[in-house]
Design a protein around this motif. Structure first.
Motif, PDB file in Angstrom:
ATOM      1  N   MET A   8     -20.533 -12.571 -21.071  1.00 48.64           N
ATOM      2  CA  MET A   8     -21.890 -12.640 -20.506  1.00 48.64           C
ATOM      3  C   MET A   8     -21.970 -11.725 -19.293  1.00 48.64           C
ATOM      4  SD  MET A   8     -23.988 -16.004 -19.150  1.00 48.64           S
ATOM      5  CE  MET A   8     -22.952 -16.242 -17.725  1.00 48.64           C
ATOM      6  N   SER A   9     -23.046 -10.967 -19.167  1.00 48.79           N
ATOM      7  CA  SER A   9     -23.219 -10.084 -18.020  1.00 48.79           C
ATOM      8  C   SER A   9     -23.445 -10.910 -16.759  1.00 48.79           C
ATOM      9  CB  SER A   9     -24.402  -9.156 -18.259  1.00 48.79           C
ATOM     10  OG  SER A   9     -25.590  -9.904 -18.451  1.00 48.79           O
ATOM     11  N   ALA A  10     -23.206 -10.280 -15.624  1.00 40.62           N
ATOM     12  CA  ALA A  10     -23.355 -10.976 -14.342  1.00 40.62           C
ATOM     13  C   ALA A  10     -24.785 -11.468 -14.164  1.00 40.62           C
ATOM     14  CB  ALA A  10     -22.969 -10.042 -13.209  1.00 40.62           C
ATOM     15  N   LEU A  11     -24.912 -12.678 -13.654  1.00 35.20           N
ATOM     16  CA  LEU A  11     -26.235 -13.253 -13.422  1.00 35.20           C
ATOM     17  C   LEU A  11     -26.882 -12.611 -12.204  1.00 35.20           C
ATOM     18  CD1 LEU A  11     -25.467 -17.033 -14.034  1.00 35.20           C
ATOM     19  CD2 LEU A  11     -26.799 -15.518 -15.508  1.00 35.20           C
ATOM     20  N   ARG A  12     -28.207 -12.428 -12.292  1.00 39.22           N
ATOM     21  CA  ARG A  12     -29.002 -11.935 -11.167  1.00 39.22           C
ATOM     22  C   ARG A  12     -29.905 -13.075 -10.694  1.00 39.22           C
ATOM     23  NH1 ARG A  12     -29.829  -6.878  -9.839  1.00 39.22           N
ATOM     24  NH2 ARG A  12     -32.026  -7.314  -9.360  1.00 39.22           N
ATOM     25  N   LEU A  13     -29.739 -13.451  -9.430  1.00 42.09           N
ATOM     26  CA  LEU A  13     -30.430 -14.614  -8.897  1.00 42.09           C
ATOM     27  C   LEU A  13     -31.176 -14.237  -7.626  1.00 42.09           C
ATOM     28  CD1 LEU A  13     -27.443 -17.078  -9.274  1.00 42.09           C
ATOM     29  CD2 LEU A  13     -29.337 -16.775 -10.867  1.00 42.09           C
ATOM     30  N   ALA A  14     -32.336 -14.851  -7.442  1.00 38.04           N
ATOM     31  CA  ALA A  14     -33.129 -14.643  -6.227  1.00 38.04           C
ATOM     32  C   ALA A  14     -33.270 -15.969  -5.486  1.00 38.04           C
ATOM     33  CB  ALA A  14     -34.506 -14.090  -6.572  1.00 38.04           C
ATOM     34  N   VAL A  15     -33.087 -15.920  -4.204  1.00 38.02           N
ATOM     35  CA  VAL A  15     -33.334 -17.061  -3.332  1.00 38.02           C
ATOM     36  C   VAL A  15     -34.485 -16.677  -2.420  1.00 38.02           C
ATOM     37  CG1 VAL A  15     -32.394 -18.578  -1.557  1.00 38.02           C
ATOM     38  CG2 VAL A  15     -30.907 -17.757  -3.399  1.00 38.02           C
ATOM     39  N   ILE A  16     -35.551 -17.471  -2.454  1.00 38.82           N
ATOM     40  CA  ILE A  16     -36.752 -17.157  -1.677  1.00 38.82           C
ATOM     41  C   ILE A  16     -36.810 -18.116  -0.493  1.00 38.82           C
ATOM     42  CG2 ILE A  16     -39.201 -16.646  -1.794  1.00 38.82           C
ATOM     43  CD1 ILE A  16     -37.428 -15.220  -3.915  1.00 38.82           C
ATOM     44  N   GLY A  17     -36.578 -17.596   0.686  1.00 44.31           N
ATOM     45  CA  GLY A  17     -36.560 -18.408   1.900  1.00 44.31           C
ATOM     46  C   GLY A  17     -35.195 -18.390   2.544  1.00 44.31           C
ATOM     47  N   GLY A  18     -35.140 -18.002   3.811  1.00 43.54           N
ATOM     48  CA  GLY A  18     -33.859 -17.869   4.496  1.00 43.54           C
ATOM     49  C   GLY A  18     -33.610 -18.901   5.561  1.00 43.54           C
ATOM     50  N   GLY A  19     -34.170 -20.108   5.381  1.00 45.01           N
ATOM     51  CA  GLY A  19     -33.826 -21.216   6.270  1.00 45.01           C
ATOM     52  C   GLY A  19     -32.522 -21.861   5.829  1.00 45.01           C
ATOM     53  N   ILE A  20     -32.220 -23.033   6.380  1.00 43.61           N
ATOM     54  CA  ILE A  20     -30.966 -23.696   6.036  1.00 43.61           C
ATOM     55  C   ILE A  20     -30.906 -24.020   4.547  1.00 43.61           C
ATOM     56  CG2 ILE A  20     -31.893 -25.969   6.652  1.00 43.61           C
ATOM     57  CD1 ILE A  20     -28.213 -24.729   6.886  1.00 43.61           C
ATOM     58  N   SER A  21     -32.038 -24.308   3.926  1.00 38.88           N
ATOM     59  CA  SER A  21     -32.047 -24.626   2.497  1.00 38.88           C
ATOM     60  C   SER A  21     -31.709 -23.395   1.661  1.00 38.88           C
ATOM     61  CB  SER A  21     -33.406 -25.184   2.079  1.00 38.88           C
ATOM     62  OG  SER A  21     -33.677 -26.402   2.734  1.00 38.88           O
ATOM     63  N   GLY A  22     -32.376 -22.282   1.931  1.00 43.81           N
ATOM     64  CA  GLY A  22     -32.101 -21.069   1.169  1.00 43.81           C
ATOM     65  C   GLY A  22     -30.694 -20.561   1.384  1.00 43.81           C
ATOM     66  N   LEU A  23     -30.214 -20.586   2.627  1.00 43.73           N
ATOM     67  CA  LEU A  23     -28.863 -20.107   2.921  1.00 43.73           C
ATOM     68  C   LEU A  23     -27.809 -21.001   2.272  1.00 43.73           C
ATOM     69  CD1 LEU A  23     -29.280 -19.128   6.680  1.00 43.73           C
ATOM     70  CD2 LEU A  23     -29.099 -17.577   4.720  1.00 43.73           C
ATOM     71  N   SER A  24     -28.028 -22.320   2.306  1.00 46.63           N
ATOM     72  CA  SER A  24     -27.081 -23.238   1.674  1.00 46.63           C
ATOM     73  C   SER A  24     -27.052 -23.041   0.165  1.00 46.63           C
ATOM     74  CB  SER A  24     -27.442 -24.684   2.008  1.00 46.63           C
ATOM     75  OG  SER A  24     -27.357 -24.928   3.394  1.00 46.63           O
ATOM     76  N   ALA A  25     -28.230 -22.825  -0.431  1.00 50.40           N
ATOM     77  CA  ALA A  25     -28.294 -22.591  -1.875  1.00 50.40           C
ATOM     78  C   ALA A  25     -27.582 -21.294  -2.241  1.00 50.40           C
ATOM     79  CB  ALA A  25     -29.748 -22.556  -2.341  1.00 50.40           C
ATOM     80  N   ALA A  26     -27.791 -20.238  -1.445  1.00 56.65           N
ATOM     81  CA  ALA A  26     -27.130 -18.959  -1.727  1.00 56.65           C
ATOM     82  C   ALA A  26     -25.620 -19.101  -1.627  1.00 56.65           C
ATOM     83  CB  ALA A  26     -27.638 -17.898  -0.760  1.00 56.65           C
ATOM     84  N   TYR A  27     -25.156 -19.820  -0.618  1.00 55.57           N
ATOM     85  CA  TYR A  27     -23.713 -20.034  -0.479  1.00 55.57           C
ATOM     86  C   TYR A  27     -23.152 -20.810  -1.662  1.00 55.57           C
ATOM     87  CZ  TYR A  27     -19.440 -22.401   0.810  1.00 55.57           C
ATOM     88  OH  TYR A  27     -18.170 -22.916   0.777  1.00 55.57           O
ATOM     89  N   ARG A  28     -23.860 -21.864  -2.088  1.00 54.10           N
ATOM     90  CA  ARG A  28     -23.350 -22.670  -3.201  1.00 54.10           C
ATOM     91  C   ARG A  28     -23.359 -21.865  -4.498  1.00 54.10           C
ATOM     92  NH1 ARG A  28     -19.806 -25.376  -2.830  1.00 54.10           N
ATOM     93  NH2 ARG A  28     -20.768 -26.623  -1.163  1.00 54.10           N
ATOM     94  N   LEU A  29     -24.379 -21.067  -4.705  1.00 54.90           N
ATOM     95  CA  LEU A  29     -24.399 -20.210  -5.897  1.00 54.90           C
ATOM     96  C   LEU A  29     -23.204 -19.268  -5.908  1.00 54.90           C
ATOM     97  CD1 LEU A  29     -28.198 -19.307  -6.059  1.00 54.90           C
ATOM     98  CD2 LEU A  29     -26.941 -20.743  -7.688  1.00 54.90           C
ATOM     99  N   ARG A  30     -22.881 -18.686  -4.757  1.00 56.62           N
ATOM    100  CA  ARG A  30     -21.734 -17.790  -4.686  1.00 56.62           C
ATOM    101  C   ARG A  30     -20.437 -18.550  -4.972  1.00 56.62           C
ATOM    102  NH1 ARG A  30     -21.820 -13.121  -5.727  1.00 56.62           N
ATOM    103  NH2 ARG A  30     -23.299 -12.535  -4.098  1.00 56.62           N
ATOM    104  N   ALA A  31     -20.310 -19.744  -4.416  1.00 55.59           N
ATOM    105  CA  ALA A  31     -19.095 -20.525  -4.640  1.00 55.59           C
ATOM    106  C   ALA A  31     -18.941 -20.909  -6.107  1.00 55.59           C
ATOM    107  CB  ALA A  31     -19.120 -21.779  -3.764  1.00 55.59           C
ATOM    108  N   LEU A  32     -20.060 -21.172  -6.789  1.00 56.95           N
ATOM    109  CA  LEU A  32     -20.001 -21.591  -8.187  1.00 56.95           C
ATOM    110  C   LEU A  32     -19.807 -20.411  -9.142  1.00 56.95           C
ATOM    111  CD1 LEU A  32     -22.947 -24.168  -8.167  1.00 56.95           C
ATOM    112  CD2 LEU A  32     -20.513 -24.719  -8.367  1.00 56.95           C
ATOM    113  N   LEU A  33     -20.380 -19.269  -8.802  1.00 56.79           N
ATOM    114  CA  LEU A  33     -20.414 -18.143  -9.742  1.00 56.79           C
ATOM    115  C   LEU A  33     -19.438 -17.025  -9.408  1.00 56.79           C
ATOM    116  CD1 LEU A  33     -24.295 -17.918 -10.163  1.00 56.79           C
ATOM    117  CD2 LEU A  33     -22.656 -18.864 -11.803  1.00 56.79           C
ATOM    118  N   GLY A  34     -18.904 -17.040  -8.196  1.00 60.65           N
ATOM    119  CA  GLY A  34     -17.950 -16.001  -7.841  1.00 60.65           C
ATOM    120  C   GLY A  34     -18.611 -14.693  -7.448  1.00 60.65           C
ATOM    121  N   GLY A  35     -17.779 -13.684  -7.262  1.00 57.72           N
ATOM    122  CA  GLY A  35     -18.256 -12.420  -6.719  1.00 57.72           C
ATOM    123  C   GLY A  35     -19.079 -11.578  -7.652  1.00 57.72           C
ATOM    124  N   SER A  36     -19.061 -11.865  -8.944  1.00 59.85           N
ATOM    125  CA  SER A  36     -19.788 -11.002  -9.885  1.00 59.85           C
ATOM    126  C   SER A  36     -21.293 -11.231  -9.868  1.00 59.85           C
ATOM    127  CB  SER A  36     -19.263 -11.214 -11.307  1.00 59.85           C
ATOM    128  OG  SER A  36     -19.513 -12.543 -11.742  1.00 59.85           O
TER     129      SER A  36
END
Length: 453
Positions: A1-29
């Motif tokens: 499967m090709s690398a997933l492309r994801l968008a996080v809209i909003g850079g408050g604590i919720s958006g930043l936490s979601a972006a961090y968790r996505l990275r932890a779950l999906l890795g660097g790709s």
């Protein structure tokens, strides 16, 4: 499967936490793009320089008895940065005097008249004493304002002087404007289950509460420490100063202002989310019904000659008229790590239905210093004070109002959620930092499940 492309809209604590968790779950790709309309990240997590000291002027503390923040700090290797308040507690300003906090209570709702005997009117104490013997008319599943319920069962002065000060500090709204089912779901569940009285339901919940050690925590260097680490560890492309205007379904995934993504985390305030999700009426309609409570914080520093009361702060009763502020935090008294930096104070203004958007900064600073002088004078200290530094931080879209029917609105949002789009933020599962982090974590995991199952 090709690398997933994801968008996080909003850079408050919720958006930043979601972006961090996505990275932890999906890795660097994975490709993760985060869009933030402001020129800074962190949302209501913001610190300012006040007379040479960094002081948070948005969210200040978090509940350590909720697991989300301590767990995230440990995961990030930041557990040593967590600090706790000292031993001083707050008081309530009611009827022109500084009264002790009523304890124990459920967010200010007592189960024993003795707990509020120093605050409530005699007629209301009698009403509360008799409450267990009065029939309780309750329909399973109904929603009602917290203020309406407590006033009817315990009296208006209990609402104004015990419940309002607690809820206004958390939700920036009075008890009359907050729904029971969304704000105190455990109490609603007790009443649904057939509690014979409000007294019995509250007593059961107070009795079940447990936990030793500190209740609150903070970051020794301010919340900006957490923001910076989440930005780094998420390894997302950060597009600040970028206003997203449209999120809609594409041929295979989602389009964010025409840019294709496999999935989207929408971590905006309810009104902003409703606008960008206009093409999804099952989401935009309920979101457009959420009101917003605006507020402002005036942070002040005073010279070494100013002696603050030996308190962590002051909550203001809903019927108090001697000050305009709704609360004061004596930061240099409350937090040992801020001691020695002079007298540092946060004064809070504004709530739902009483905005301060039309009050100028100079006027707010005048109100804050005048109100603080009144409080210090009531305590027995010297009168008129003059700050050596002051900063006004406005939060015009600070908090969603959890009104009556809010829980049903959330159920509508869950049932209407399309695959590949998740919602995060204070609108949904609580307004505090722990609740926002928890919601963001769950949202990120749901999005990964959507895209990988």
């Amino acid at each position: 499967m090709s690398a997933l492309r994801l968008a996080v809209i909003g850079g408050g604590i919720s958006g930043l936490s979601a972006a961090y968790r996505l990275r932890a779950l999906l890795g660097g790709s994975a490709v993760i793009d985060l869009y933030e309309a402001c020129d800074r990240l962190g949302g209501t997590l913001k610190g300012v320089d006040l007379a040479g000291t960094k002081l948070d002027v948005g969210a200040e503390a978090f509940l350590v008895r909720r697991p989300e923040v301590p767990a995230l700090l440990a995961e990030l290797g930041m557990a040593s940065r967590m600090v706790h308040p000292g031993t001083l507690g707050p008081r309530i300003l009611a009827r022109g005097t500084l009264e002790s906090m009523p304890r124990p209570t459920l967010m200010g709702i007592p189960a024993d008249p003795a707990v509020v005997a120093h605050l409530a009117e005699p007629a209301d104490l009698a009403l509360m004493t008799d409450e267990p013997r009065r029939p309780l008319e309750w329909t399973r599943g109904q929603d009602i304002s917290i203020g309406g319920l407590v006033a009817e069962r315990f009296g208006r002065s209990v609402v104004d002087r015990s419940v309002d000060p607690m809820l206004s500090g958390v939700y920036s709204a009075r008890a009359d404007d907050l729904g029971l089912r969304a704000v105190l779901p455990a109490l609603a569940a007790k009443l649904d289950a057939g509690s014979a009285s409000l007294t019995a339901a509250v007593a059961d919940l107070i009795g079940a509460a447990s936990g030793d050690g500190p209740v609150f925590g903070a970051m020794s260097g301010g919340y900006q420490e957490l923001v910076d680490v989440l930005v780094e560890r998420s390894a997302a492309a950060m597009y600040t100063g970028t206003i997203v205007t449209d999120i809609r379904r594409g041929e295979t995934g989602w389009l964010v202002d025409g840019i294709a993504y496999d999935g989207v985390v929408c971590a905006l305030t309810a009104p902003a989310a409703a606008r960008v999700l206009d093409s999804e009426p099952d989401l935009s309609r309920p979101l457009s019904g959420v009101d917003i409570s605006g507020s402002a914080v005036v942070a002040m520093a005073f010279g070494p000659d100013v002696v603050l009361p030996e308190l962590s702060g002051v909550l203001v009763a809903g019927d108090e008229t001697v000050v305009r502020a709704k609360a004061f935090t004596f930061s240099s008294r409350k937090w040992p790590h801020l001691a020695g930096h002079g007298a540092l104070v946060r004064a809070s203004f504004g709530r739902f239905g009483a905005p301060v958007s039309d009050i100028g900064d100079d006027q707010l600073i005048d109100w804050a210093t005048s109100d603080l002088s009144t409080v210090v004078g009531i305590w027995g200290g010297r009168g008129a004070l003059a700050s050596i530094d002051a900063v006004v931080q406005r939060w015009p879209a600070g908090l969603p109002r959890y009104g009556t029917g809010h829980a049903d609105l959330l159920a509508d949002l869950e049932s209407g959620r399309p695959r590949g789009l998740v919602l995060a933020g204070a609108t949904y599962d609580g307004v505090g930092v722990p609740a926002c982090i928890g919601r963001a974590d769950r949202a990120a995991r749901r999005l990964v499940t959507d895209l990988t199952d």
